[in-house]
Scaffold this motif. Structure first.
Motif, PDB file in Angstrom:
ATOM      1  N   ALA A 122      13.773  27.494  -7.996  1.00 58.19           N
ATOM      2  CA  ALA A 122      13.840  28.959  -7.979  1.00 58.19           C
ATOM      3  C   ALA A 122      13.771  29.480  -9.412  1.00 58.19           C
ATOM      4  CB  ALA A 122      15.123  29.432  -7.324  1.00 58.19           C
ATOM      5  N   THR A 123      13.204  30.657  -9.548  1.00 54.59           N
ATOM      6  CA  THR A 123      13.156  31.303 -10.860  1.00 54.59           C
ATOM      7  C   THR A 123      13.970  32.593 -10.800  1.00 54.59           C
ATOM      8  OG1 THR A 123      10.984  30.384 -11.347  1.00 54.59           O
ATOM      9  CG2 THR A 123      11.665  32.304 -12.624  1.00 54.59           C
ATOM     10  N   VAL A 124      14.891  32.712 -11.732  1.00 57.79           N
ATOM     11  CA  VAL A 124      15.762  33.876 -11.792  1.00 57.79           C
ATOM     12  C   VAL A 124      15.416  34.662 -13.055  1.00 57.79           C
ATOM     13  CG1 VAL A 124      18.156  34.645 -11.838  1.00 57.79           C
ATOM     14  CG2 VAL A 124      17.561  32.543 -10.648  1.00 57.79           C
ATOM     15  N   SER A 125      15.316  35.962 -12.938  1.00 53.60           N
ATOM     16  CA  SER A 125      14.979  36.792 -14.101  1.00 53.60           C
ATOM     17  C   SER A 125      16.230  37.476 -14.633  1.00 53.60           C
ATOM     18  CB  SER A 125      13.949  37.850 -13.717  1.00 53.60           C
ATOM     19  OG  SER A 125      12.747  37.219 -13.351  1.00 53.60           O
ATOM     20  N   ILE A 126      16.482  37.272 -15.924  1.00 51.34           N
ATOM     21  CA  ILE A 126      17.672  37.832 -16.546  1.00 51.34           C
ATOM     22  C   ILE A 126      17.247  38.900 -17.546  1.00 51.34           C
ATOM     23  CG2 ILE A 126      19.825  37.266 -17.729  1.00 51.34           C
ATOM     24  CD1 ILE A 126      19.321  35.682 -15.153  1.00 51.34           C
ATOM     25  N   PRO A 127      17.642  40.152 -17.355  1.00 46.27           N
ATOM     26  CA  PRO A 127      17.260  41.204 -18.302  1.00 46.27           C
ATOM     27  C   PRO A 127      18.020  41.076 -19.626  1.00 46.27           C
ATOM     28  CG  PRO A 127      18.626  42.094 -16.531  1.00 46.27           C
ATOM     29  CD  PRO A 127      18.419  40.654 -16.221  1.00 46.27           C
TER      30      PRO A 127
END
Lengths: 205, 224
Positions: free
Chosen positions: A92-97
């Protein structure tokens, strides 16, 4: 008046006049001057900020494959969130701002995986504990940086000044196949809560 | 006295002030690298719950008797022992083992098992003399192979064959004893021979067949 007395008086008058001239010159007479005040320049401090938990989002559909060894895996398919079995690897790829503002702003962005046996706020069962022990989380990639893949280890990258943007973090959640038949039988029907702690820490430019 | 006291106090005040200043400076220095000298921020991802699946097997057994001269089976009933038992040339028995993968299983599986009976002396004698006719056949996702020279079987799968969740493997063992057996070219009255072997014509358990089986997870690459 004797000569020495006249001389002394004359010297005193000359000295007094010299001092007066000097003093007067310094005030307004000896040279030109002008002054002006510049427009105030505002200096702002920069920004170092991680998005809030609600802004953290899972990117493209997670995928799942089943591996009996690191080199022997089934084809990947979309992961629908079903139960995992030995050999399953969910990617899974998680996007962190992240926001880093400041000319000399540099920061270390770290990801530390976490796992807790059982569902959130519940008492873990034996199966939960066994599952948590068996499963691993591996940080595979943070933005463009690939990692060799050490299970359950934190990883970090250095980020430079940037307006707010999403940093993609790719993780593998693995339930090992096992070395012997039935090795993870005690993890059947277990639950585990997986998460991560993201840290942004300024470093010298 | 008051004057003296005031004189004594003056030199003490300076070191105290200096010490406090040093303390504050030290605290600032120590505190700086941890929390004050640079910025940091942290956030935690909401935990995602992952569950593991299941793999289970259930086993069932049924027994029926049948008239050797008829195709119809008669259900076995424990309360009527006179209706049970093998009768040479008259009544045979079918034992069916049903081995099933759980309907809620998360994976396909392969089965490995056996059907066997304890080797009692009478049983061994009956079988070894050729008085007993045995056969096993399967229905469903498995195969069965008899162990050479013995009334026992190995349950398995054909290549590429798997049990999907909820699927089963049924193995039926059929037992019968002929009225007359041709042993080494001679006809033998099996009823009499059995009576001689057992020493009694009353109903007497000869053997208990038992099946045991294990389901093993199939790698998803090999599922079908």
């Amino acid at each position: 008046m004797k000569k020495p007395t006249r001389t002394l008086i004359a010297s005193s008058v000359a000295a007094a006049l010299g001092v007066a001239l000097l003093l007067g010159g310094a005030g307004s007479l000896a040279f030109w001057s002008d002054s002006s005040t510049s427009t105030p320049q505002t200096i702002s401090s920069g920004t170092l900020d991680l998005g809030s938990t609600s802004e953290v989002k899972i990117g493209a559909t997670p995928t799942i494959k089943n591996c009996t060894s690191p080199t022997s895996c089934s084809a990947s398919g979309a992961y629908s969130g079903g139960p995992l079995v030995p050999g399953d690897v969910v990617t899974a790829t998680v996007s962190i701002p992240v926001t880093l503002i400041g000319q000399n702003m540099k920061a270390r962005f770290s990801v530390a995986p976490t796992k807790t046996a059982g569902a959130v706020n519940t008492t873990a069962t034996e199966a939960d504990t066994a599952l948590a022990s068996a499963m691993t989380i591996t940080i595979k990639k943070v933005e463009q940086t690939n990692f060799a893949g050490v299970a359950d280890a934190a990883q970090s990258v250095i980020l430079s000044s940037t307006a707010k943007r999403d940093i993609p973090v790719t993780v593998d959640v693995s339930f090992p196949w096992g070395a012997t038949a039935g090795q993870y039988n005690d993890a059947m029907g277990g639950k585990v809560s997986l998460g991560a702690t993201y840290t942004l820490e300024q470093i010298p430019a | 006295m008051a004057t003296r006291s005031s004189k004594l106090r003056a030199p003490v005040t300076k070191p105290v002030a200096l010490a406090l200043t040093a303390l504050v400076a030290a605290a600032a220095l120590i505190g700086g690298p941890v929390t004050m000298a640079y910025w940091n921020d942290a956030t935690e991802q909401t935990p995602q719950q992952i569950e593991s699946g299941l793999l289970s097997i259930t086993a069932g057994i049924t027994a029926t008797y049948f008239d050797l001269a008829s195709a119809s089976d008669v259900a076995s009933t424990v309360s009527a022992p006179s209706a049970q038992g093998l009768i040479p040339g008259k009544r045979g028995q079918k034992i069916t083992y049903t081995l099933a993968s759980g309907s809620g299983d998360a994976v396909q599986s392969r089965i490995l098992g056996s059907i066997s009976a304890p080797a009692t002396s009478v049983w061994t004698e009956i079988y070894s003399k050729g008085y007993l006719a045995v056969n096993a056949e399967t229905v469903g996702e498995c195969t069965v192979n008899q162990t050479p020279g013995a009334p026992s079987w190995v349950i398995g799968n054909a290549p590429g064959q798997t049990l999907k969740p909820g699927e089963s493997c049924k193995v039926t063992v059929t037992l019968s004893i002929p009225a007359v057996a041709n042993i080494s070219g001679k006809n033998v009255d099996v009823s009499r021979a059995l009576l001689n072997l057992r020493g009694s014509a009353s109903l007497n358990p000869l053997v208990d067949f038992a099946a045991n089986a294990t389901l093993a997870q199939v790698p998803r690459a090999e599922e079908n």
